[in-house]
Design a protein around this motif. Sequence first.
Motif, short mmCIF file in Angstrom:
data_model
loop_
_atom_site.label_atom_id
_atom_site.label_comp_id
_atom_site.label_asym_id
_atom_site.label_seq_id
_atom_site.Cartn_x
_atom_site.Cartn_y
_atom_site.Cartn_z
N ALA A 1 0.80 -1.22 0.00
CA ALA A 1 0.00 0.00 0.00
C ALA A 1 0.83 1.27 0.00
CB ALA A 1 -0.93 0.00 1.22
N ASN A 2 2.06 1.21 0.50
CA ASN A 2 2.86 2.42 0.68
C ASN A 2 4.02 2.48 -0.31
OD1 ASN A 2 1.55 3.53 3.19
ND2 ASN A 2 2.16 1.52 3.95
N ASP A 3 4.56 3.68 -0.45
CA ASP A 3 5.64 3.88 -1.39
C ASP A 3 7.01 3.46 -0.85
OD1 ASP A 3 4.09 4.77 -3.45
OD2 ASP A 3 4.33 6.90 -2.98
N PHE A 4 7.12 3.33 0.48
CA PHE A 4 8.39 2.93 1.06
C PHE A 4 8.26 1.59 1.77
CE2 PHE A 4 9.43 7.33 0.29
CZ PHE A 4 10.79 7.31 0.03
N ILE A 5 9.29 0.75 1.62
CA ILE A 5 9.28 -0.61 2.16
C ILE A 5 10.41 -0.76 3.16
CG2 ILE A 5 9.51 -3.07 1.60
CD1 ILE A 5 8.54 -2.35 -1.25
N LEU A 6 10.06 -1.23 4.36
CA LEU A 6 11.03 -1.52 5.41
C LEU A 6 11.25 -3.03 5.44
CD1 LEU A 6 12.67 -1.05 8.07
CD2 LEU A 6 10.46 -1.09 9.28
N ASN A 7 12.50 -3.45 5.31
CA ASN A 7 12.84 -4.87 5.27
C ASN A 7 13.46 -5.31 6.58
OD1 ASN A 7 12.42 -5.64 2.25
ND2 ASN A 7 13.52 -3.69 2.20
N LEU A 8 12.82 -6.29 7.23
CA LEU A 8 13.29 -6.78 8.51
C LEU A 8 13.32 -8.31 8.52
CD1 LEU A 8 11.24 -4.56 10.99
CD2 LEU A 8 13.65 -4.27 10.40
N ASP A 9 14.19 -8.86 9.36
CA ASP A 9 14.14 -10.27 9.72
C ASP A 9 13.52 -10.36 11.10
OD1 ASP A 9 15.41 -10.86 7.35
OD2 ASP A 9 17.40 -10.91 8.26
N ALA A 10 13.06 -11.54 11.47
CA ALA A 10 12.38 -11.70 12.75
C ALA A 10 13.29 -11.41 13.95
CB ALA A 10 11.80 -13.11 12.86
N ASP A 11 14.59 -11.55 13.78
CA ASP A 11 15.51 -11.28 14.89
C ASP A 11 16.00 -9.84 14.90
OD1 ASP A 11 17.11 -11.49 12.65
OD2 ASP A 11 18.26 -13.21 13.36
N HIS A 12 15.33 -8.97 14.16
CA HIS A 12 15.64 -7.54 14.19
C HIS A 12 14.66 -6.81 15.10
CE1 HIS A 12 17.60 -7.76 9.92
NE2 HIS A 12 18.37 -8.28 10.87
N ARG A 13 15.13 -5.72 15.71
CA ARG A 13 14.31 -4.85 16.54
C ARG A 13 14.58 -3.41 16.11
NH1 ARG A 13 13.59 -9.54 17.17
NH2 ARG A 13 14.01 -10.80 19.03
N VAL A 14 13.55 -2.68 15.75
CA VAL A 14 13.71 -1.27 15.38
C VAL A 14 13.74 -0.45 16.66
CG1 VAL A 14 12.66 0.69 14.21
CG2 VAL A 14 12.60 -1.57 13.14
N MET A 15 14.83 0.25 16.88
CA MET A 15 14.98 1.04 18.10
C MET A 15 14.03 2.23 18.10
SD MET A 15 19.12 1.02 18.64
CE MET A 15 18.94 1.69 20.30
N PRO A 16 13.54 2.64 19.27
CA PRO A 16 12.66 3.82 19.34
C PRO A 16 13.28 5.05 18.70
CG PRO A 16 12.64 2.65 21.43
CD PRO A 16 13.71 2.00 20.59
N SER B 1 20.33 7.76 -1.11
CA SER B 1 19.84 7.26 0.17
C SER B 1 20.31 8.17 1.30
CB SER B 1 20.35 5.84 0.44
OG SER B 1 19.83 4.92 -0.48
N ILE B 2 19.53 8.18 2.38
CA ILE B 2 19.89 8.91 3.60
C ILE B 2 20.48 7.91 4.60
CG2 ILE B 2 18.94 10.12 5.62
CD1 ILE B 2 16.87 11.37 3.73
N VAL B 3 21.60 8.27 5.21
CA VAL B 3 22.21 7.44 6.25
C VAL B 3 21.66 7.88 7.60
CG1 VAL B 3 24.35 6.72 7.36
CG2 VAL B 3 24.29 7.09 4.89
N LEU B 4 20.94 6.99 8.25
CA LEU B 4 20.31 7.31 9.54
C LEU B 4 21.31 7.20 10.68
CD1 LEU B 4 17.05 5.25 8.91
CD2 LEU B 4 17.24 7.75 8.88
N LYS B 5 21.10 7.98 11.72
CA LYS B 5 21.98 7.95 12.88
C LYS B 5 21.63 6.81 13.84
CE LYS B 5 22.54 12.99 12.76
NZ LYS B 5 22.31 14.27 13.49
N SER B 6 20.37 6.40 13.85
CA SER B 6 19.92 5.38 14.78
C SER B 6 20.07 3.99 14.16
CB SER B 6 18.46 5.63 15.16
OG SER B 6 18.31 6.95 15.66
N ASN B 7 19.85 2.95 14.97
CA ASN B 7 20.21 1.60 14.59
C ASN B 7 19.05 0.61 14.65
OD1 ASN B 7 22.93 2.21 16.82
ND2 ASN B 7 22.91 2.70 14.64
N VAL B 8 19.30 -0.53 14.02
CA VAL B 8 18.44 -1.70 14.15
C VAL B 8 19.19 -2.72 15.00
CG1 VAL B 8 17.35 -3.64 12.94
CG2 VAL B 8 17.28 -1.35 11.94
#
Length: 290
Positions: free
Chosen positions: A84-99, A169-176
């Motif tokens: 539905a959206n124009d941007f796609i976030l790709n994760l594996d089940a052992d990933h956690r997106v930090m606040p 691409s933009i390089v983010l400061k925060s982590n996964v």
Amino acid sequence: MTETALGNKLPITAIILTFNEEKNIEACLDSIYDSVGEIYVVDSFSTDNTLSILKKYPSVKVVQNAFENYSIQRNWAFDNLEIANDFILNLDADHRVMPELRDELREYFDKGVPENINGFMASRRTMFLGKWIKRGGHFPVYHGIIFRRGFGQCELKKYDQHFLIKGDSIVLKSNVIDIITESLTVFTERHNKWSSLEAQDFIDYQNNKGEGRVQALKDGNEMEKRRYQRMKYYSYPPFLRVFLYFFHRFILKGGFREGVPGLIFHFLQGFWFRFLVDAKIWELKNEKKE
């Protein structure tokens, strides 16, 4: 036209791959459930409690597809899901997106993502035996975690795949956060399998010069620089490069400062695994001579 946040949720579709991830999937979903506009889980016919856990999350869309390899599964999702959206976030089940990462993304989308930006990169925080492995050259290591639909795909590799992103691409400061193992038994079993894939990937790279892959560019983006370093590693003599790499990571880059978990991780991942890859490359080359 720029992309902006809608309501309380980011205009992002998350795609998570699973197979028997009952120990991981709940924490992964909790890290994004209230933040992104759409979530798909592409499951490879799990036989544990993964599917039962997913029923706790009514808005998550679950589809099943037989798993051949990571690249094929990712690219199948991009081609077949009704995103539905124009941007796609790709994760594996052992990933956690930090606040902090969610907040950082919200700032970009609230302002409006410029039309020339087709991706976002973030570093992973490797968690091993409960410890964040941040020395030994293992952090930061950047991955393209988000791309604009139609402007990204998973590179055609059997192991250690990155996402090819067309454009800036933009390089983010925060982590996964990346929970890389639940036990040393699982860790060594997976890396034994992955060493075979890495060895075959190296042989394939020599044959076709990396078609369909992230390019090795000294002055490229963060992923391309990382690939350049990897291929430079492979330019050194087999087996000798393993000893040099471990010395670089453990001594020069301070891996020894991370205590027993760091010793175990850097030895297994930075020496044993790399030695096994070289041994299997040697085996493959000698099989072809027979």
